[in-house]
Structures are given as C-alpha cells and as structure tokens.
Design a protein around this motif. Structure first.
Motif, PDB file in Angstrom:
ATOM      1  N   ASN A   1      -5.843   9.920  -2.553  1.00 30.43           N
ATOM      2  CA  ASN A   1      -7.127   9.232  -2.677  1.00 30.43           C
ATOM      3  C   ASN A   1      -8.200  10.171  -3.205  1.00 30.43           C
TER       4      ASN A   1
ATOM      5  N   ALA B   1      -7.360   5.336  -5.849  1.00 29.42           N
ATOM      6  CA  ALA B   1      -6.103   5.645  -5.153  1.00 29.42           C
ATOM      7  C   ALA B   1      -4.973   5.709  -6.173  1.00 29.42           C
TER       8      ALA B   1
ATOM      9  N   TRP C   1       0.931   9.000  -1.958  1.00 32.37           N
ATOM     10  CA  TRP C   1      -0.333   8.476  -2.464  1.00 32.37           C
ATOM     11  C   TRP C   1      -1.415   9.533  -2.300  1.00 32.37           C
TER      12      TRP C   1
ATOM     13  N   TRP D   1       0.820  -1.212   0.000  1.00 25.73           N
ATOM     14  CA  TRP D   1       0.000   0.000   0.000  1.00 25.73           C
ATOM     15  C   TRP D   1       0.851   1.259   0.000  1.00 25.73           C
ATOM     16  N   HIS D   2       1.684   1.426   1.041  1.00 22.48           N
ATOM     17  CA  HIS D   2       2.404   2.686   1.197  1.00 22.48           C
ATOM     18  C   HIS D   2       3.896   2.489   1.420  1.00 22.48           C
TER      19      HIS D   2
ATOM     20  N   GLU E   1      -8.357  16.303  -2.908  1.00 23.44           N
ATOM     21  CA  GLU E   1      -8.720  15.435  -1.786  1.00 23.44           C
ATOM     22  C   GLU E   1      -9.728  16.127  -0.874  1.00 23.44           C
TER      23      GLU E   1
ATOM     24  N   SER F   1      -0.918   6.279  -6.675  1.00 24.54           N
ATOM     25  CA  SER F   1       0.375   6.278  -6.000  1.00 24.54           C
ATOM     26  C   SER F   1       1.440   6.754  -6.982  1.00 24.54           C
TER      27      SER F   1
ATOM     28  N   LYS G   1      -7.973  13.467   3.798  1.00 29.44           N
ATOM     29  CA  LYS G   1      -8.590  12.252   3.262  1.00 29.44           C
ATOM     30  C   LYS G   1      -9.702  11.770   4.207  1.00 29.44           C
TER      31      LYS G   1
END
Length: 517
Positions: free
Chosen positions: A441, A446, A439, A73-74, A279, A448, A170
């Motif tokens: 959203n 999403a 990243w 994910w991150h 965002e 990145s 977010k």
C-alpha cells in the motif's frame, strides 16, 4: 484496514430466483443485518458470511472455484460448505447458513453454528515449532484446528512474534490501525489450545535426537520439528548505523520504537526504495514528517515491477511530498544528519533502513541440514533430515511452475507453507503449490503481485497505470511469470487460478501481448 460498511444487496431471507447465481460469481446480499453470499456448489445453493475474516474484504466480489470462495483483496480461501478458512491469510471461519429450496427459488432460513472441528489426532505425539511468526503460527493454528491433540510447543525470543506483520509498515505505523488489531491471537487462545510458548532463541539442533537447545540451556524435544525461523532485517554497516535513532522494521517492537521516535521528530530519512521502505515513507508522511528516500537504483522497485510502474510509484510518493535521492547510498549517519554518496547531507532525527532481510539459517546449519541460500526442502516441505520440516522466509523450495528452487519472502506464502506442513504432519501428503502473492500500500494506491519472476524480458500492460486500473504481466520467452494489478481484483483471482492450472491462455487474455511484439 477492514471493510466495515453496512451490508448491501437484497434480503436473502426472501425467496430469490436461482438464475441470479452463476457458477463462478457469488450473489451478495444480507440476512439478519449481516452480509452474506449465496453460491452454487454443484446442484446445490449454499450461503455463507459475505465478509472475509482477514481484513473484511467483500466476498461478494470474489471468485467461486468448486466448493470454495476466494477473497478479492488478499486471496484468502474459504470452504463454502463448512466456512473453514482453508488458505491464509484468513484464519477465522465465515458464518454458515441453512438454505431452503422450492423449485427454482431459494432463501436463507437460519444461521448455523460453526462446523465441528475433528478431534483425536495424536501422531506424531509431539511437535516443536521454532519461530512463532507467519509460518510457525499458521502451522500451530492449523494443527489444532484439524484436531491434533499431541504436545505442541512454540519457541521464539519475541513475545509478539504472532502478529500481523504486513500491517507494521502500513496502517499501524501510519497510526490508522489500533494496537488490538495487531496480534493474530491473544494470550488466552494459546492457553486454551494447550500450546506451550517457550521464550528464547533456539541455538542448536540435534537432528538425530530431534532436540532443540534454547538459550539458557533449556532443551525441547519432539517427534516432529518445524523450522520457521524466518528472516532478520538487514542493517547496513555504515558509520552511525547502530545509533539509537536508526531503525529497521520487522517486529512489533521495531514499529513501536519508530512510532515513539516519530512523535518527537520532524524529519526522517528512509534508506531503501523497497516495498517496505516506501511503505514506511508513506506512513511517516501520514504522520506529518518530512521524508527523504535514499536508494541505489535509478527507479524504485524497477527490478520487481518494471520501469513504468516504478516511475509511477515514485510520482505517487512525490505528490505526497516525499523527496527521492536515487542512485545514491548512505555514507554515514550522525545524531541529526545522513551523509549520502553525492556529498550532500540530509537532516534527520529519525532514520529507517528498509534494505531487505537475511534468512535465519544458523539453526539448520547447526543440525547438519542441507542449506543453499535457504533451508532446502522437497515439494512437501521436508528438510534433508527425517522428521524435520521447514516453512517460511528461510525456505528454498521447488517452484511448482518452473521446477527451479526459489526462496520467497511473502507473508501469505509463509502462512500457507505453515498450513501445508501441518496438514502433512497429519498424513495428507500435500505438495506445496500455492501461487506466491503479496500486496503493498502506498497512500490510496494498493499494488498486488501474483507469481514469481526473478527476471523478465518484456512487460505488457492492460488498462491504465496512471488511473489505478491495470494489470501488468511480466513475461520471459513468451511465458507469463508474474502479474501485478492496481484494481482489477477479480481478474487477479482468475490469474491465480490460471497460474495454478498452468493455463497460459487465460493469462494472455487478461493481459494481451502488445501488438507487433
């Protein structure tokens, strides 16, 4: 925000064939009702917790590199033998398990206690950190985690500075993240770790004496100083820009004020088509407000993501009801409207400016440090003054991939800079080589971004942007400078490793150049 699904996969307390594990992919399963992964490290099999301690990302979908595993994910990175989070954004360890071997089979036997933390480091005898945000907190946390026992002071005027800033625009602003998710650590942790917090703004630096003057006259002295002053949100100098219903979003206090104002508003104008601005637009739409976005560019985020991705992001927002006024700028703001450059007037009880940030350099300048569009540091993040380091959004550092001085305003970069400085203070002589990553959203999309491209002469796409399954390469003179993905997490992890190793062939394989180019 987090991955809270029950664990899936086989019960790894049962004997499992080692042939199921390859060299780069974790083997996911469960043990005692918890998600776990088994990985090869050399000739050994090791087992650790299967959920990233940042947002709960599935480490079973991550990438194994040597004795580490990277979150899909991150991009948090953990040591597979100790469970230590060796690269942000995670700062809590994952669990460790004892593995038994029998021929070509293995099984998890028991959960182990957390690895012991080294103690005893006292050189330098004292460290003062100015700024308790991403870089400052990460430096303090890493120092204590690696056994530093000297005096440690954090100076910041914001009592909530050590918070999860990416979440502010977010899920937190959208109302999907509770207040308790936001602090990086609670007040009791700072007390337990013997970190003195000085509330106030540092106003002057004596580099020779290593003395910081804090507003009110208090002085803080230390053998080593880390300047992690970050950046401040830009507020456009338009008439009415300082009215009480006009906000920027940089701090927890900012987000709380916007949330409070949104509860009594029906219509909002977001000024700026940046990642933060959009965002915020998504979060306010999630709260049910009518949202208009005013931005000077013709395609939002085109300069960073290219025209095709920028147009797609616009369509995503329009499908959720956002109205764009592109190629426009605000001219004035009053209690209920925003007048823009085409002469029209937009109703708004709430206005948010998301037009970028400005690095905080005054303290460095007061100490005579070298400054050039940021605090100038060397590859180890040392400033021009002995014993003074800098990390975060305020830093201009040599890009290890191009050699050019750059300043990067990414949360994960700031955290990893703070961690790098901490390790260097403890004698590791570590250059800062982390590949920039962030990243963003937008509802359920999403995006990145990996690497750093101030400009590019071509954009290549693998997959489908419209179907949220793609990797986009930003290239100049045939070299890949950055990569954006929607989905394709594992390929992005492979790209991070390729950027770090300077392996253009892997980047070209992930996103081939268009035919005929």
């Amino acid at each position: 925000m987090g991955g809270n699904e029950p664990p899936k996969g086989p019960d790894l307390s049962q004997w499992t064939e080692m042939s199921r594990i390859d060299a780069t992919t974790p083997y996911g399963g469960q043990f005692g009702g918890e998600a776990v992964i088994a990985c090869r490290v050399g000739n050994d099999v090791v087992a650790v917790g299967g959920s990233c301690t940042h947002y709960g990302g599935p480490l079973g979908e991550g990438l194994v590199v040597g004795d580490t595993v990277r979150c899909p994910w991150h991009h948090a990175c953990f040591n597979l033998r100790t469970g230590e989070p060796i690269a942000a954004p995670a700062t809590f360890p994952i669990a460790r398990y004892r593995v038994e071997r029998e021929g070509n089979r293995f099984r998890i036997a028991e959960k182990l206690p957390d690895a012991e933390v080294p103690k005893g480091a006292r050189d330098p005898r004292s460290v003062a950190i100015v700024g308790a945000g991403a870089a400052g907190f990460a430096a303090a946390e890493m120092l204590r985690r690696h056994g530093y026992e000297g005096s440690l002071t954090l100076v910041d005027p914001d009592p909530d500075a050590s918070s999860d800033r990416p979440n502010l625009s977010k899920d937190y602003l959208a109302g999907n993240a509770p207040e308790e998710w936001i602090p990086l650590r609670g007040p009791e942790w700072f007390a337990e770790q013997r970190i003195e917090k000085v509330k106030g703004r540092a106003t002057a630096l004596d580099a020779g004496k290593k003395r910081i003057t804090v507003d009110g006259g208090k002085a803080v002295e230390a053998e080593a100083i880390i300047l992690a002053t970050g950046a401040s949100a830009i507020r456009l100098p338009v008439p009415g820009g300082d009215l009480p219903h006009v906000f920027t979003v940089r701090t927890v206090s900012d987000a709380r004020k916007i949330i409070s104002a949104a509860s009594g508003a029906k219509r909002a104008v977001v000024i700026g088509g940046s990642f933060i601005g959009l965002e915020v637009a998504a979060s306010l739409r999630t709260r049910g407000l009518d949202v208009h976005v005013v931005a000077p560019e013709e395609v939002p985020m085109e300069k960073v993501l290219g025209r095709d991705v920028g147009q797609y992001v616009r369509r995503v927002h329009e499908s959720h009801g956002v109205v764009f006024h592109l190629g426009r700028t605000p001219q004035s703001i009053d209690a209920g409207t925003v007048r823009i450059s085409d002469g029209s007037t937009l109703p708004a009880e709430l206005v948010v400016m998301g037009v970028g940030v400005r690095p905080e350099l005054a303290l460095a300048e007061s100490g005579g440090l070298r400054v050039d569009k940021g605090i100038v540091v060397d590859r180890n993040l040392r400033t021009s003054a002995a014993g003074i380091w800098a990390a975060g959004d305020n830093v201009r550092f040599p890009d290890p991939r191009t050699g050019e001085p750059i300043r990067v305003e990414h949360w994960v970069v700031a955290e990893r800079m703070g961690q790098c400085v901490a390790r260097n203070l403890l004698g590791q002589d570590e250059p800062f080589t982390a590949v920039p990553f962030f990243w963003s959203n937008h509802y359920d999309v999403a995006i990145s971004y990996l690497g750093h491209a101030t400009s590019f002469d071509r954009v290549d796409v693998a997959g489908s942007i419209e179907q949220n399954d793609c990797a986009i390469a930003y290239r100049k003179a045939g070299k890949t400078l950055a990569l954006a993905t929607i989905g394709r997490n594992f390929e992005r992890l492979q790209a991070e490793l390729a950027f770090a190793n300077g392996d253009e062939s892997v980047l070209q394989r992930i996103v081939p150049a268009a035919k005929g180019s």
